[in-house]
Design a protein around this motif. Structure first.
Motif, PDB file in Angstrom:
ATOM      1  N   SER A  18       0.797  -1.221   0.000  1.00 42.69           N
ATOM      2  CA  SER A  18       0.000   0.000   0.000  1.00 42.69           C
ATOM      3  C   SER A  18       0.834   1.279   0.000  1.00 42.69           C
ATOM      4  CB  SER A  18      -0.965   0.003   1.186  1.00 42.69           C
ATOM      5  OG  SER A  18      -0.246  -0.023   2.394  1.00 42.69           O
ATOM      6  N   LYS A  19       2.149   1.187   0.179  1.00 42.41           N
ATOM      7  CA  LYS A  19       2.981   2.387   0.099  1.00 42.41           C
ATOM      8  C   LYS A  19       3.203   2.796  -1.349  1.00 42.41           C
ATOM      9  CE  LYS A  19       5.417   2.108   4.454  1.00 42.41           C
ATOM     10  NZ  LYS A  19       6.719   2.065   5.124  1.00 42.41           N
ATOM     11  N   GLY A  20       2.972   1.907  -2.264  1.00 37.30           N
ATOM     12  CA  GLY A  20       3.093   2.232  -3.679  1.00 37.30           C
ATOM     13  C   GLY A  20       4.525   2.252  -4.178  1.00 37.30           C
ATOM     14  N   ALA A  21       4.674   2.755  -5.395  1.00 35.13           N
ATOM     15  CA  ALA A  21       5.977   2.807  -6.063  1.00 35.13           C
ATOM     16  C   ALA A  21       6.582   4.194  -5.896  1.00 35.13           C
ATOM     17  CB  ALA A  21       5.804   2.478  -7.541  1.00 35.13           C
ATOM     18  N   TYR A  22       7.909   4.239  -5.849  1.00 30.79           N
ATOM     19  CA  TYR A  22       8.628   5.509  -5.765  1.00 30.79           C
ATOM     20  C   TYR A  22       8.984   6.021  -7.155  1.00 30.79           C
ATOM     21  CZ  TYR A  22       9.310   3.749  -1.041  1.00 30.79           C
ATOM     22  OH  TYR A  22       9.109   3.237   0.220  1.00 30.79           O
ATOM     23  N   ALA A  23       9.420   5.097  -8.035  1.00 32.74           N
ATOM     24  CA  ALA A  23       9.916   5.513  -9.346  1.00 32.74           C
ATOM     25  C   ALA A  23       9.789   4.394 -10.364  1.00 32.74           C
ATOM     26  CB  ALA A  23      11.384   5.926  -9.249  1.00 32.74           C
ATOM     27  N   ASP A  56       2.358 -13.921 -19.295  1.00 30.80           N
ATOM     28  CA  ASP A  56       1.639 -12.763 -18.787  1.00 30.80           C
ATOM     29  C   ASP A  56       2.319 -12.229 -17.531  1.00 30.80           C
ATOM     30  OD1 ASP A  56      -0.269 -12.944 -20.762  1.00 30.80           O
ATOM     31  OD2 ASP A  56      -1.681 -14.065 -19.520  1.00 30.80           O
ATOM     32  N   GLN A  57       2.219 -10.923 -17.352  1.00 29.19           N
ATOM     33  CA  GLN A  57       2.712 -10.318 -16.121  1.00 29.19           C
ATOM     34  C   GLN A  57       1.676 -10.542 -15.029  1.00 29.19           C
ATOM     35  OE1 GLN A  57       3.346  -6.258 -17.204  1.00 29.19           O
ATOM     36  NE2 GLN A  57       5.243  -6.716 -18.284  1.00 29.19           N
ATOM     37  N   GLU A  58       2.146 -10.565 -13.791  1.00 35.90           N
ATOM     38  CA  GLU A  58       1.252 -10.763 -12.654  1.00 35.90           C
ATOM     39  C   GLU A  58       1.108  -9.465 -11.873  1.00 35.90           C
ATOM     40  OE1 GLU A  58       2.744 -14.013 -10.348  1.00 35.90           O
ATOM     41  OE2 GLU A  58       2.797 -15.362 -12.071  1.00 35.90           O
ATOM     42  N   MET A  59      -0.039  -9.270 -11.238  1.00 36.50           N
ATOM     43  CA  MET A  59      -0.284  -8.090 -10.428  1.00 36.50           C
ATOM     44  C   MET A  59       0.301  -8.341  -9.032  1.00 36.50           C
ATOM     45  SD  MET A  59      -1.285  -5.034 -10.579  1.00 36.50           S
ATOM     46  CE  MET A  59      -2.071  -5.038 -12.170  1.00 36.50           C
ATOM     47  N   THR A  60       1.628  -8.403  -8.978  1.00 35.24           N
ATOM     48  CA  THR A  60       2.368  -8.613  -7.737  1.00 35.24           C
ATOM     49  C   THR A  60       3.533  -7.637  -7.707  1.00 35.24           C
ATOM     50  OG1 THR A  60       3.804 -10.278  -8.753  1.00 35.24           O
ATOM     51  CG2 THR A  60       1.812 -11.087  -7.666  1.00 35.24           C
ATOM     52  N   LYS A  61       4.185  -7.537  -6.580  1.00 38.24           N
ATOM     53  CA  LYS A  61       5.401  -6.760  -6.380  1.00 38.24           C
ATOM     54  C   LYS A  61       5.286  -5.346  -6.950  1.00 38.24           C
ATOM     55  CE  LYS A  61       8.176 -10.927  -6.238  1.00 38.24           C
ATOM     56  NZ  LYS A  61       9.333 -11.622  -6.777  1.00 38.24           N
ATOM     57  N   GLY A  62       6.182  -4.975  -7.860  1.00 39.90           N
ATOM     58  CA  GLY A  62       6.200  -3.617  -8.399  1.00 39.90           C
ATOM     59  C   GLY A  62       4.941  -3.253  -9.160  1.00 39.90           C
ATOM     60  N   ASN A  63       4.354  -4.201  -9.897  1.00 32.46           N
ATOM     61  CA  ASN A  63       3.116  -3.920 -10.621  1.00 32.46           C
ATOM     62  C   ASN A  63       1.986  -3.586  -9.649  1.00 32.46           C
ATOM     63  OD1 ASN A  63       4.370  -4.421 -13.090  1.00 32.46           O
ATOM     64  ND2 ASN A  63       3.762  -6.568 -13.113  1.00 32.46           N
ATOM     65  N   LEU A  64       1.923  -4.315  -8.543  1.00 27.64           N
ATOM     66  CA  LEU A  64       0.898  -4.063  -7.529  1.00 27.64           C
ATOM     67  C   LEU A  64       1.132  -2.708  -6.856  1.00 27.64           C
ATOM     68  CD1 LEU A  64      -1.556  -5.219  -6.077  1.00 27.64           C
ATOM     69  CD2 LEU A  64       0.013  -6.346  -4.482  1.00 27.64           C
ATOM     70  N   ALA A  65       2.392  -2.394  -6.583  1.00 29.29           N
ATOM     71  CA  ALA A  65       2.716  -1.093  -5.980  1.00 29.29           C
ATOM     72  C   ALA A  65       2.336   0.043  -6.927  1.00 29.29           C
ATOM     73  CB  ALA A  65       4.206  -1.033  -5.643  1.00 29.29           C
ATOM     74  N   LEU A  66       2.601  -0.120  -8.218  1.00 27.16           N
ATOM     75  CA  LEU A  66       2.267   0.905  -9.199  1.00 27.16           C
ATOM     76  C   LEU A  66       0.751   1.075  -9.322  1.00 27.16           C
ATOM     77  CD1 LEU A  66       3.838   2.809 -11.000  1.00 27.16           C
ATOM     78  CD2 LEU A  66       3.717   1.109 -12.815  1.00 27.16           C
ATOM     79  N   CYS A  68      -1.303   0.724  -6.908  1.00 34.30           N
ATOM     80  CA  CYS A  68      -1.659   1.502  -5.719  1.00 34.30           C
ATOM     81  C   CYS A  68      -1.503   2.991  -6.001  1.00 34.30           C
ATOM     82  CB  CYS A  68      -0.794   1.072  -4.537  1.00 34.30           C
ATOM     83  SG  CYS A  68      -1.120   2.011  -3.039  1.00 34.30           S
ATOM     84  N   ASN A  69      -0.410   3.378  -6.674  1.00 35.63           N
ATOM     85  CA  ASN A  69      -0.221   4.783  -7.039  1.00 35.63           C
ATOM     86  C   ASN A  69      -1.362   5.261  -7.930  1.00 35.63           C
ATOM     87  OD1 ASN A  69       2.625   3.727  -6.483  1.00 35.63           O
ATOM     88  ND2 ASN A  69       2.932   5.935  -6.560  1.00 35.63           N
ATOM     89  N   PHE A  70      -1.733   4.451  -8.894  1.00 34.67           N
ATOM     90  CA  PHE A  70      -2.819   4.809  -9.804  1.00 34.67           C
ATOM     91  C   PHE A  70      -4.117   5.015  -9.030  1.00 34.67           C
ATOM     92  CE2 PHE A  70      -6.423   3.447 -12.427  1.00 34.67           C
ATOM     93  CZ  PHE A  70      -6.348   4.380 -13.435  1.00 34.67           C
ATOM     94  N   GLU A  71      -4.427   4.079  -8.137  1.00 34.66           N
ATOM     95  CA  GLU A  71      -5.687   4.140  -7.391  1.00 34.66           C
ATOM     96  C   GLU A  71      -5.738   5.311  -6.419  1.00 34.66           C
ATOM     97  OE1 GLU A  71      -5.861   0.216  -5.713  1.00 34.66           O
ATOM     98  OE2 GLU A  71      -6.725  -0.640  -7.541  1.00 34.66           O
ATOM     99  N   THR A  72      -4.604   5.710  -5.868  1.00 36.98           N
ATOM    100  CA  THR A  72      -4.581   6.791  -4.887  1.00 36.98           C
ATOM    101  C   THR A  72      -4.203   8.137  -5.498  1.00 36.98           C
ATOM    102  OG1 THR A  72      -2.268   6.355  -4.302  1.00 36.98           O
ATOM    103  CG2 THR A  72      -3.971   5.207  -3.013  1.00 36.98           C
TER     104      THR A  72
END
Length: 88
Positions: A18-23, A56-66, A68-72
């Motif tokens: 839930s902290k999302g991605a930095y870069a 296929d890519q999975e909605m885990t790790k960096g993709n999941l963090a990114l 979170c950024n989109f949603e917030t």
């Protein structure tokens, strides 16, 4: 050395991303990534063997963090790697 990928906190205190991605670092790792100056299409991370997309890519790790950024609506720093012919 080619830089690429999503920089993110491995986990928040609650165990989520839930902290999302930095870069996001664009370094030519995915042929589907597009950088048109003001608009960037970033395809995410994972699913590759070398530069070939093999699954296929999975909605885990960096993709999941990114996501979170989109949603917030939290901004993400964009780091561009040096590329031949890059004019922006």
């Amino acid at each position: 050395m080619m830089m690429q990928g999503i920089d993110y906190a491995n986990k928040s205190d609650d165990g989520s991303h839930s902290k999302g991605a930095y870069a996001v670092c664009l370094g030519g790792g995915y042929c589907d990534d597009e950088d048109n100056g003001e608009v960037v299409t970033y395809t995410g991370m994972g699913g590759q063997s070398g530069k070939l997309q093999v699954r296929d890519q999975e909605m885990t790790k960096g993709n999941l963090a990114l996501r979170c950024n989109f949603e917030t609506g939290t901004p993400v720093r964009l780091i561009r790697g040096k590329r031949d012919g890059f004019t922006h």
